[in-house]
Write an enzyme that holds these catalytic residues in place. Structure first.
Site, PDB file in Angstrom:
ATOM      1  N   LYS A  70     -11.342  -0.726 -42.057  1.00 31.19           N
ATOM      2  CA  LYS A  70     -10.789  -1.279 -40.818  1.00 31.19           C
ATOM      3  C   LYS A  70     -10.712  -0.240 -39.702  1.00 31.19           C
ATOM      4  O   LYS A  70     -11.093  -0.515 -38.564  1.00 31.19           O
ATOM      5  CB  LYS A  70      -9.413  -1.881 -41.096  1.00 31.19           C
ATOM      6  N   THR A  72     -12.475   2.449 -39.462  1.00 34.74           N
ATOM      7  CA  THR A  72     -13.852   2.797 -39.124  1.00 34.74           C
ATOM      8  C   THR A  72     -14.435   1.784 -38.143  1.00 34.74           C
ATOM      9  O   THR A  72     -15.071   2.152 -37.143  1.00 34.74           O
ATOM     10  CB  THR A  72     -14.713   2.865 -40.401  1.00 34.74           C
ATOM     11  N   ARG A  93      -3.005   4.544 -35.198  1.00 37.68           N
ATOM     12  CA  ARG A  93      -1.805   5.136 -35.795  1.00 37.68           C
ATOM     13  C   ARG A  93      -2.097   6.551 -36.270  1.00 37.68           C
ATOM     14  O   ARG A  93      -3.239   6.925 -36.494  1.00 37.68           O
ATOM     15  CB  ARG A  93      -1.334   4.297 -36.992  1.00 37.68           C
ATOM     16  N   LYS A 104      -5.046   6.609 -50.749  1.00 40.88           N
ATOM     17  CA  LYS A 104      -5.584   5.769 -49.685  1.00 40.88           C
ATOM     18  C   LYS A 104      -6.475   6.545 -48.719  1.00 40.88           C
ATOM     19  O   LYS A 104      -7.456   6.034 -48.195  1.00 40.88           O
ATOM     20  CB  LYS A 104      -4.433   5.115 -48.900  1.00 40.88           C
ATOM     21  N   ALA A 272       2.251  -0.852 -42.856  1.00 40.34           N
ATOM     22  CA  ALA A 272       2.345  -2.295 -42.608  1.00 40.34           C
ATOM     23  C   ALA A 272       2.929  -3.044 -43.795  1.00 40.34           C
ATOM     24  O   ALA A 272       3.368  -4.175 -43.633  1.00 40.34           O
ATOM     25  CB  ALA A 272       0.970  -2.859 -42.273  1.00 40.34           C
ATOM     26  N   PHE A 300      -3.453  -3.058 -42.853  1.00 39.15           N
ATOM     27  CA  PHE A 300      -3.773  -3.972 -43.944  1.00 39.15           C
ATOM     28  C   PHE A 300      -4.314  -5.299 -43.419  1.00 39.15           C
ATOM     29  O   PHE A 300      -4.977  -5.350 -42.398  1.00 39.15           O
ATOM     30  CB  PHE A 300      -2.574  -4.142 -44.876  1.00 39.15           C
ATOM     31  N   PHE A 380     -21.882  -2.142 -46.578  1.00 41.92           N
ATOM     32  CA  PHE A 380     -21.932  -0.987 -47.457  1.00 41.92           C
ATOM     33  C   PHE A 380     -23.347  -0.870 -48.019  1.00 41.92           C
ATOM     34  O   PHE A 380     -24.074  -1.857 -48.111  1.00 41.92           O
ATOM     35  CB  PHE A 380     -20.915  -1.118 -48.597  1.00 41.92           C
ATOM     36  N   TRP A 408     -20.297   2.884 -39.825  1.00 41.82           N
ATOM     37  CA  TRP A 408     -20.164   4.094 -40.636  1.00 41.82           C
ATOM     38  C   TRP A 408     -21.459   4.904 -40.571  1.00 41.82           C
ATOM     39  O   TRP A 408     -21.448   6.109 -40.377  1.00 41.82           O
ATOM     40  CB  TRP A 408     -19.857   3.744 -42.096  1.00 41.82           C
TER      41      TRP A 408
END
Length: 554
Positions: A70, A72, A93, A104, A272, A300, A380, A408
């Site tokens: 997210k 990214t 953030r 994470k 979150a 999230f 991906f 990415w």
């Protein structure tokens, strides 16, 4: 050699922050430099603007260990807008050291869609979270000193709700006993630690609009109750001035940049799943003053960060998102379709199809707020063409705008299709609406979130929560918005219940008033405000070279 986020960030050309500021129309006298590549913004020194920029909110499906990317996509979308010659800034953030050292990871994006300097941002940055830790623990020390020094406020040590904090996942500190060792060591009592990003001070800093507002919000925070069960606030302790002093520099938003030189304002970092999950209001509004389009994120899935963005941040900030992006991946959809994490490399279009119900619910949630979302299908390397086609065909059948996104690998270039779709959405009229009113009862607000956002059947309040409900109504605190503390992995309060569960009941085990932040935190399931480290923390792979370069930071 395989690319890593760290190797890509280390090889990137970073511009002096003064050049990034000039690009955004921020003059040198409005900056406080933290070296050559970071700065704090003195918001009061910014020139007035006639119109604030539009806000694009990036959210996601329910996250899985497979990853959604997210942050990214958020960074890559901003870079794509820049490539389209739009005036744009990204607002994010700040990372917490807990997930950075845990499992994470950081919060600077990934690949060729990152914010720089990545290493600094993911570690100590400009010290904002450390300042929040200091302010929180200064208040804790003042509370225990007050107990020791005759307790003129008649505070009941058994009913102190203020906890100490640490910006690290440390399960051993969840429950502690303090004040042992005799009369000179204070009053013995049970206490505990939260992670810093769960502190109410973090939420206060993220929702305050000015330094006076910050001080007033700090003063309103409830720290416990008297023997007569009356609330005690920071104002009663006369501590709000000292706390504001500790936070005055941390309150200024931070300016950095993306790999492609897009201005990035990073400030505040509440989780979150245990807080409201959005960067600071002052950072978002600062970005709106310097750019026509602001791309921001909420933590999230849409059931957590986006819901709180709407009901808490938008309500407090008096603005609405002008467009919403929902990030999804084939890998995550396969997990929601029943595939185990160790089998995700195998193509399985049928599992993707089964997992689409999770994406469908998040689309439905955003539509209930009056916004048609755009789906970013974050590609991906191992995704098969059949799997990707399954998601694209579903979106076409449902009339949902979707873009295959490859930021990415390709940076802004990989997000151009997404940016064009979002731009179209920005130009359409909106019929934004909140799902509940502040004056609704606490039970009705909770039921609305569970039924409309989670897709559940009902709520159930524990005995403790029912007692607290009576207390909240007694003190007139029941008109505050709700901040649900819930697992991020499921729409329900059961982490292993993936996909789109139905007919479930959410158990509210505790309701904690956060008067400074201006909301009620409702704890569900087994959610904890102090996480623990995994069996093999990311920290075990980290090191530093003799020349001071980071190793193993993602």
């Amino acid at each position: 050699m395989a690319f890593t986020d760290l190797s890509i960030a280390s090889a990137a050309t970073i511009q002096p922050i003064l050049e990034i500021a000039e690009q955004a129309g921020i003059t040198k006298d409005a900056l406080e430099l933290y070296g050559n590549f970071k700065a704090k913004i003195n918001v009061d020194q910014l020139p007035p603007v006639q119109k604030l920029g539009q806000v694009v909110l990036v959210t996601a499906i329910s996250p899985t260990p497979a990853g959604e990317g997210k942050s990214t996509v958020t960074v890559g979308l901003a870079d794509a807008f820049k490539q389209l010659k739009e005036s744009v800034a990204v607002a994010l953030r700040e990372p917490s050291l807990g997930p950075v050292m845990g499992v994470k990871g950081g919060a600077t994006g990934g690949g060729f869609a990152q914010v720089l300097p990545m290493e600094d941002i993911n570690l100590h940055f400009t010290g904002d979270i450390h300042a929040i830790t200091s302010a929180n623990n200064a208040l804790a020390a003042l509370i225990d000193n007050h107990l020791h020094q005759n307790n003129v406020l008649n505070i009941d040590p058994r009913r102190i709700t203020w906890k100490r904090v640490l910006d690290m996942n440390d399960r051993a500190l969840r429950q502690v006993t303090i004040g042992l060792g005799g009369p000179g060591q204070g009053i013995p009592r049970q206490d505990g630690f939260d992670i810093t990003v769960a502190s109410e001070i973090m939420a206060v800093l993220c929702l305050a609009t000015s330094l006076p507002d910050l001080k007033e919000r700090l003063a309103q925070m409830v720290i416990g109750y008297t023997y007569d069960r009356e609330p005690v606030t920071v104002r009663d302790l006369e501590a709000e001035g000292a706390l504001t002093l500790l936070l005055k520099e941390a309150f200024k938003p931070n300016l950095v940049q993306t790999i492609e030189g897009t201005p990035a304002i990073i400030h505040g970092g509440p989780f979150a799943n245990i807080a409201h999950g959005c960067n600071s209001l002052i950072a978002t509004n600062t970005a709106r003053r310097v750019a026509d389009i602001v791309v921001t994120e909420a933590g999230f899935g849409a059931d957590l960060g986006a819901e709180k963005f709407m009901h808490i941040k938008s309500r407090k900030g008096d603005f609405n998102p002008d467009a919403v992006v929902i990030v999804a991946t084939v890998r995550a959809l396969k997990m929601h379709g029943g595939v185990a994490k160790d089998q995700l490399k195998e193509a399985n279009a049928d599992a993707v199809k089964r997992g689409m119900v999770n994406l469908a619910k998040h689309v439905d949630t955003i539509q209930q707020f009056g916004i048609e979302p755009v789906v970013a299908l974050n590609r991906f390397a191992g995704d098969s063409e059949e799997e990707l086609a399954t998601v694209l065909e579903w979106a076409q059948q449902q009339g949902v705008a979707i873009a295959l996104t490859e930021v990415w690998e390709k940076g802004g270039q990989g997000g151009l299709v997404l940016a064009k779709l979002v731009k179209q959405e920005l130009q359409r009229p909106k019929n934004f609406q909140l799902l509940y009113k502040e004056e609704d009862s606490i039970e009705d607000k909770l039921r609305t979130i569970v039924q409309k956002v989670y897709g559940g059947a009902d709520i159930q309040l524990s005995d403790l929560a029912q007692k607290q409900l009576v207390e909240l109504k007694k003190f007139g605190w029941d008109s505050l918005p709700i901040c649900m503390a819930k697992t991020q992995y499921s729409l329900s309060d059961q982490p292993k219940l993936l996909g789109r569960p139905k007919g479930f009941t959410i158990t509210i085990r505790e309701i904690m008033p956060k008067l400074g932040a201006g909301f009620l935190v409702c704890l569900t399931g087994d959610i904890m405000t102090m996480p623990g480290l995994p069996k093999k923390p990311a920290a075990l792979s980290m090191d530093v070279t003799e020349s001071g370069q980071a190793v193993g930071l993602f």
